[in-house]
Each structure stands twice: as C-alpha cells, then as structure tokens.
Design a protein around this motif. Structure first.
Motif, PDB file in Angstrom:
ATOM      1  N   ARG A 165       0.876  -1.291   0.073  1.00 35.88           N
ATOM      2  CA  ARG A 165       0.206   0.071  -0.009  1.00 35.88           C
ATOM      3  C   ARG A 165       0.960   1.319  -0.045  1.00 35.88           C
ATOM      4  NH1 ARG A 165      -4.956  -1.375   4.245  1.00 35.88           N
ATOM      5  NH2 ARG A 165      -5.722  -3.210   3.226  1.00 35.88           N
ATOM      6  N   TRP A 169       1.864   3.886  -3.173  1.00 35.60           N
ATOM      7  CA  TRP A 169       1.406   5.357  -3.318  1.00 35.60           C
ATOM      8  C   TRP A 169       2.485   6.351  -3.545  1.00 35.60           C
ATOM      9  CZ3 TRP A 169       2.588   9.316   0.362  1.00 35.60           C
ATOM     10  CH2 TRP A 169       1.799  10.224   0.373  1.00 35.60           C
ATOM     11  N   LYS A 173       3.574   9.164  -6.357  1.00 41.03           N
ATOM     12  CA  LYS A 173       3.871  10.601  -5.974  1.00 41.03           C
ATOM     13  C   LYS A 173       5.085  10.979  -6.488  1.00 41.03           C
ATOM     14  CE  LYS A 173       4.307  13.308  -1.725  1.00 41.03           C
ATOM     15  NZ  LYS A 173       3.391  14.398  -2.116  1.00 41.03           N
TER      16      LYS A 173
END
Length: 299
Positions: A165, A169, A173
């Motif tokens: 997770r 992410w 980014k």
C-alpha cells in the motif's frame, strides 16, 4: 584485505549497470557474480573496508563482481521520476548481460550468488534462457522466496501495509519508490518493478507479467547447475524458511543443498534476512563452508 576493489560498467544504452570488482591479490580463482534483492544494492555483499561475503570470497581467491541493478547503487543514471524498469527487463536483459559480461572477462563459467528477490529473478532468467546455464558453474541463494505465505503481525506491517500500500502510493507520488528516504530500504526502487513484485509475492502464477512466459513450466525442463539455498531461523517474513523451501520446490531444484542458519543447527548465530550476509560471525560460519564448497564445484 587480500583484494583490490574497482568499479566497472556494463553499457546497456538506456543505462549503465555498475559492477564492483573485487580482485584477489594473488591466485585468482573462478569468477563470482553477486545479485542483490529489492530495495537494496550490491553493497549487501561488500564494503570498502573489506566486510561482507564478496570480500570474504575475494580474500579466499575468488574474483568478485557485485552488480547494482539499473538506477540503484552506482549504476547510471540514478532513479528519478520517469525512470522505467520492470521485472521483465531485469530478467530478459540485465541479468543475461551481466552473466555474459563476466563470462567474457574470464572465458570460463561463473558462480552466481543472489540475495532475496535477486534469486527469484536469477531463476527466472536461467529458466527462460537455458543457453545461459552453460556459463553458470554454480548458484547460491540467500533468503530467496517468490511467494510470502506466512501470516503474522510482522507480515501485515511489512508486506500488507508498507509494501502493498504505502510503497505504491509513494511510487505514484514521486515517480519511483524512495525507500531509502522513508527508512524501509537501503536503496530506492522503480515503481513498475515494485508493482511486479507485489503480484508475485501475493501468489500470482510464476509467469512473466509482461509477455506471459511460464517460468514455472520452464523450470521443470531446466537442468540446473549445482545450487545451495540458505535460509535463516530469524527470517520471519522476507525469506521465511517455509517460503524458501516452496521456492525450491516450485523451481524444481530438487538436487539443491538447503541450509537453515541458526544455533540449534550448529551455527554461531540465529541469523535473519540481512545478518546472514552482514554479521561479523558469518566469516567463521557459513561463509567458510560456502567457500570450501565453491572450491569443490568450481575446480
């Protein structure tokens, strides 16, 4: 130290792969290529002060080549936003190029030593390109597994939350996974590569995620060179002994040696995923046994 260190580069046009060469001062034996795992680089095997498995073997006379995969370590360019590399590229391009480069340096088969995920990529590459096996005299794995099956709180934190997770992410980014900056790895990782590892870690078939090549089926037809798998009693998630043994079974390496590192099995320490390669006691322990074995299979 009884060896000298220098840097070499393998030019693959889009990037250059760094190799740290460890040259014995005398009586050079057969070459050894070292492949690191995820969120790390070749320094897992060596230090400039002479610590680590590659340094130990170089002091015993083995020519060492510690690779940094693309974007990691001293390979050029460093990871940045837009740097694209997935598992398919490592398996089909980088590992074959590294094996061929070291082979051409010495005109003799080499040993390949891999840590963690590097072992999965190595097995896939050799299964896909059996012609490479004639250039590989032996292979050694430390904590290599493909699927993480163990269920525990540590797994939930390190794999389910951080790897599955948070890391994706961060990759979305920043354009790559800044594992070093965020404190959960020794080096950063390309986002596409990370996403590929997630699929396999969570149990997807052992098939290429780009073109569907069936590594599991190819492994059944592969005539593997002499192999030795190491696992560690305190490796609770990243290379759990049960998952290491399942990887051996899945890749049909039935003739491989298997050693579980821990005091109860006669070793000096209860090692874990990293300390099996970095603990000061390792030189008087399994490093010495591995050196003797390599001298036998490479003579």
């Amino acid at each position: 130290m009884k060896h000298q260190q220098s840097s070499m580069y393998v030019d693959l046009q889009q990037y250059q792969l760094h190799l740290r060469r460890l040259m014995p001062l005398q009586n050079a034996l057969s070459p050894v290529l070292f492949l690191h795992g995820a969120i790390e680089n070749g320094r897992i095997f060596y230090s400039h002060s002479g610590k680590g498995l590659a340094c130990y073997l170089a002091d015993q006379g083995f020519m060492g080549y510690c690779a940094d995969f693309a974007g990691r370590g001293l390979s050029q360019p460093s990871l940045s936003k837009g740097f694209a590399q997935n598992q398919h590229q490592v398996i089909t391009r980088d590992i074959p190029a590294l094996i061929e480069f070291v082979y051409q340096q010495h005109q003799q088969p080499l040993t390949v030593v891999a840590h963690s995920w590097g072992g999965v990529l190595l097995a896939a590459s050799l299964a896909r390109y059996p012609e490479l096996i004639s250039k590989v005299r032996a292979k050694v794995y430390f904590g290599s597994k493909r699927v993480i099956s163990v269920q525990s709180l540590e797994r939930k934190i390190k794999i389910d939350w951080l790897w599955n997770r948070l890391a994706p992410w961060l990759g979305a980014k920043y354009g790559y996974v800044p594992a070093k900056k965020w404190g959960f790895g020794a080096d950063n990782e390309p986002t596409a590569f990370l996403l590929d590892t997630i699929s396999w870690i969570n149990g997807a078939p052992f098939a290429d995620l780009t073109d569907g090549f069936d590594y599991a089926a190819a492994s059944q037809q592969t005539n593997w060179p002499p192999s030795w798998h190491f696992a560690a009693v305190n490796d609770k998630v990243l290379g759990h002994p049960a998952d290491v043994q399942q990887f051996i079974k899945e890749t049909c390496q039935h003739q491989a040696n298997y050693t579980l590192l821990g005091r109860q099995y006669g070793h000096l320490q209860d090692y874990d995923h990293i300390s099996m390669l970095t603990h000061p006691a390792a030189g008087d322990d399994h490093f010495a046994k591995l050196g003797h074995w390599l001298a036998t299979v490479t003579s």
